[in-house]
Design a protein around this motif. Structure first.
Motif, PDB file in Angstrom:
ATOM      1  N   ASP A  42       0.846  -1.196   0.000  1.00 24.29           N
ATOM      2  CA  ASP A  42       0.000   0.000   0.000  1.00 24.29           C
ATOM      3  C   ASP A  42       0.877   1.240   0.000  1.00 24.29           C
ATOM      4  N   ARG A  43       0.321   2.309  -0.649  1.00 23.49           N
ATOM      5  CA  ARG A  43       1.017   3.590  -0.685  1.00 23.49           C
ATOM      6  C   ARG A  43       0.173   4.605   0.079  1.00 23.49           C
ATOM      7  N   VAL A  44       0.834   5.324   0.988  1.00 24.66           N
ATOM      8  CA  VAL A  44       0.123   6.191   1.924  1.00 24.66           C
ATOM      9  C   VAL A  44       0.738   7.590   1.886  1.00 24.66           C
ATOM     10  N   ILE A  45      -0.154   8.605   1.918  1.00 16.78           N
ATOM     11  CA  ILE A  45       0.329   9.974   2.060  1.00 16.78           C
ATOM     12  C   ILE A  45       0.735  10.162   3.522  1.00 16.78           C
ATOM     13  N   THR A  46       2.027  10.400   3.758  1.00 19.72           N
ATOM     14  CA  THR A  46       2.525  10.506   5.140  1.00 19.72           C
ATOM     15  C   THR A  46       2.907  11.927   5.528  1.00 19.72           C
ATOM     16  N   SER A  47       2.789  12.880   4.597  1.00 18.37           N
ATOM     17  CA  SER A  47       3.059  14.270   4.964  1.00 18.37           C
ATOM     18  C   SER A  47       1.879  14.834   5.749  1.00 18.37           C
ATOM     19  N   SER A  48       1.968  16.081   6.161  1.00 14.67           N
ATOM     20  CA  SER A  48       0.963  16.676   7.041  1.00 14.67           C
ATOM     21  C   SER A  48      -0.394  16.807   6.343  1.00 14.67           C
ATOM     22  N   TYR A  49      -1.486  16.530   7.109  1.00 15.35           N
ATOM     23  CA  TYR A  49      -2.861  16.673   6.609  1.00 15.35           C
ATOM     24  C   TYR A  49      -3.507  17.960   7.136  1.00 15.35           C
ATOM     25  N   GLU A  50      -2.722  18.854   7.643  1.00 12.32           N
ATOM     26  CA  GLU A  50      -3.266  19.997   8.377  1.00 12.32           C
ATOM     27  C   GLU A  50      -4.245  20.818   7.546  1.00 12.32           C
ATOM     28  N   THR A  51      -4.015  20.960   6.229  1.00 10.67           N
ATOM     29  CA  THR A  51      -4.846  21.852   5.412  1.00 10.67           C
ATOM     30  C   THR A  51      -5.945  21.135   4.637  1.00 10.67           C
ATOM     31  N   PHE A  52      -6.007  19.793   4.699  1.00  9.53           N
ATOM     32  CA  PHE A  52      -7.017  19.112   3.881  1.00  9.53           C
ATOM     33  C   PHE A  52      -7.594  17.861   4.548  1.00  9.53           C
ATOM     34  N   SER A  53      -7.497  17.774   5.868  1.00  4.50           N
ATOM     35  CA  SER A  53      -7.986  16.566   6.549  1.00  4.50           C
ATOM     36  C   SER A  53      -9.510  16.421   6.483  1.00  4.50           C
ATOM     37  N   GLN A  54     -10.257  17.494   6.069  1.00  3.46           N
ATOM     38  CA  GLN A  54     -11.717  17.413   6.026  1.00  3.46           C
ATOM     39  C   GLN A  54     -12.230  16.740   4.748  1.00  3.46           C
ATOM     40  N   TYR A  55     -11.370  16.504   3.769  1.00  3.77           N
ATOM     41  CA  TYR A  55     -11.806  15.931   2.493  1.00  3.77           C
ATOM     42  C   TYR A  55     -11.718  14.408   2.550  1.00  3.77           C
ATOM     43  N   GLU A  56     -12.699  13.790   1.898  1.00  2.00           N
ATOM     44  CA  GLU A  56     -12.741  12.331   1.851  1.00  2.00           C
ATOM     45  C   GLU A  56     -11.821  11.781   0.770  1.00  2.00           C
ATOM     46  N   LYS A  57     -11.647  12.567  -0.297  1.00  2.00           N
ATOM     47  CA  LYS A  57     -10.865  12.088  -1.447  1.00  2.00           C
ATOM     48  C   LYS A  57      -9.890  13.171  -1.874  1.00  2.00           C
TER      49      LYS A  57
END
Length: 416
Positions: free
Chosen positions: A397-412
């Motif tokens: 699996d490939r995962v986005i591991t950088s910060s989600y601070e500005t877009f954590s509210q989006y599902e996709k």
């Protein structure tokens, strides 16, 4: 002639209704746009860090900073209080056992020694006078006994003469009785003199023993005080380097006050402060690793200090193998303190995503790499490089591991 009034199309009522309708339509369109925007967001791949989930060896450890300290340190405390009269060794000097370091002056202690010496000499004089008096008394008692024996012999002769004269009727009863009484008196006096001599000898002997014991105690006390006087000169108890010395001439030092320390430079250890959260998981003998100049050194916990200060507790670590070259006292090394055995696990690289999700979910990149979706996961142990994945991800699996601070509210996330 009456004129026909033409009815207007844009009446006030129609304008109000039309305005309300347009406002409702705009609100609906805005809501749809908001919903559409909250479910997906386009981002450039270059702005993100995408990491692969792998399976491999995992070992839990915590990073701590360790300070190089000598393996053996001897602290120098003031055995006696006093004023610093002379500093005999400089900080950093190499010392041998018995080398003088500094000298203190204590006038109260010197006066105490003088007073005790005077008491000792007085008691010695008393002992000598008692012995002289004892000998004189012994001689006097011998002289008294000699005089009594002489009087016994004389009274015995007189009594024998009186007995003979009485038998012949030539002496009166009064003369006979007086001769007998004189003889009996000196005979009893001899017994009393001997008993007096015996008791006096016992009392005198006890008195001498008490005085001798008193002199012995006072002499021992004086030696102890003289030893305290010797302790005013601080000497090196072990061979090593005088790495700290806190004393200036004229400065007053109290009993037990820290004066300095001597380090034995034949070995080093590391001291590290660890968060109290791990206090139950750190024990003597636990392995650790440190890196110095590109070389990894093996360590082992040698001592765990029970005191917790400021939310941290201290541990000592010793080198398991050869000491690194150019190791210096006070140097700082980064340590990996191992908390568990090496085993295999599914691993996710660490990243800023954890601050936004707490490890409960991540964005997983779909095959093809054009989209990423939220997925719930469960993480376990961790170290400074990776997290242990317990559920929700598999190797590959490939995962986005950088910060989600500005877009954590989006599902996709749509990747461009």
């Amino acid at each position: 002639m009456d004129r026909q009034i033409q009815k207007r199309f844009w009446t006030r009522k129609r304008i109000v209704y039309l305005s309300i309708g347009l406002l409702v339509a705009l609100l609906i369109l805005y809501g749809l746009a908001s919903v559409s925007g909250g479910s997906a967001l386009r981002l450039e791949v270059e702005r993100l860090t995408i990491s692969d989930v792998t399976e491999g060896p995992f070992q839990e450890f915590i990073p701590v900073s360790g300070t190089v300290t000598p393996l053996k340190t001897f602290y120098l405390d003031a055995v006696q209080g006093g004023r610093v009269a002379e500093v005999l060794a400089e900080q950093g000097a190499m010392l041998k056992v018995g080398d003088p370091i500094l000298r203190l002056e204590n006038m109260d202690l010197r006066l105490d020694i003088m007073y005790r010496e005077a008491q000792l000499y007085e008691q010695i004089n008393n002992l000598r006078n008692t012995r002289i008096a004892m000998e004189q008394r012994k001689l006097q008692l011998k002289a008294d006994l000699l005089e009594v024996d002489r009087m016994i012999n004389e009274s015995q002769r007189q009594y024998a003469v009186a007995v003979t004269l009485r038998e012949k009727g030539l002496a009166s009863a009064n003369e006979f009785d007086r001769a007998k009484e004189e003889y009996d008196y000196w005979t009893n006096k001899r017994v009393l003199t001997i008993e007096t001599q015996r008791q006096d000898s016992v009392l005198r002997s006890q008195q001498v023993e008490q005085l001798e014991a008193s002199v012995e105690r006072m002499n021992a006390n004086l030696e102890f005080v003289r030893k305290r006087l010797e302790d005013l000169v601080l000497r090196a108890p072990i061979a090593g380097q005088l790495t700290a010395l806190s004393a200036e001439v004229g400065e007053s030092k109290g009993f037990g006050q820290r004066l300095g320390q001597i380090d034995v430079l034949d070995g080093f250890k590391l001291q590290a402060d660890v968060d109290e959260y791990y206090v139950a998981r750190i024990n003597a003998g636990q392995p650790a690793m440190a890196t110095m100049a590109g070389t990894t050194c093996s360590l082992a916990v040698s001592k765990v200090y029970p005191e917790i200060t400021g939310g941290k507790f201290r541990v000592d670590l010793v080198f398991a193998g050869r000491l690194p070259a150019d190791l210096r006292r006070g140097q700082t090394l980064q340590i990996r303190l191992v908390l568990g055995d090496l085993d295999r696990a599914v691993l996710l690289p660490r990243g800023g995503f954890y601050n936004a999700t707490g490890g409960r979910w991540v964005y997983v990149v779909k095959a093809g790499g054009s989209e990423a979706f939220k997925r719930e996961i469960e993480l376990g142990r961790q170290n400074t490089e990776v997290y242990e994945v317990l559920k929700g991800l598999k190797p590959g699996d490939r995962v986005i591991t950088s910060s989600y601070e500005t877009f954590s509210q989006y599902e996709k996330i749509i990747l461009k």
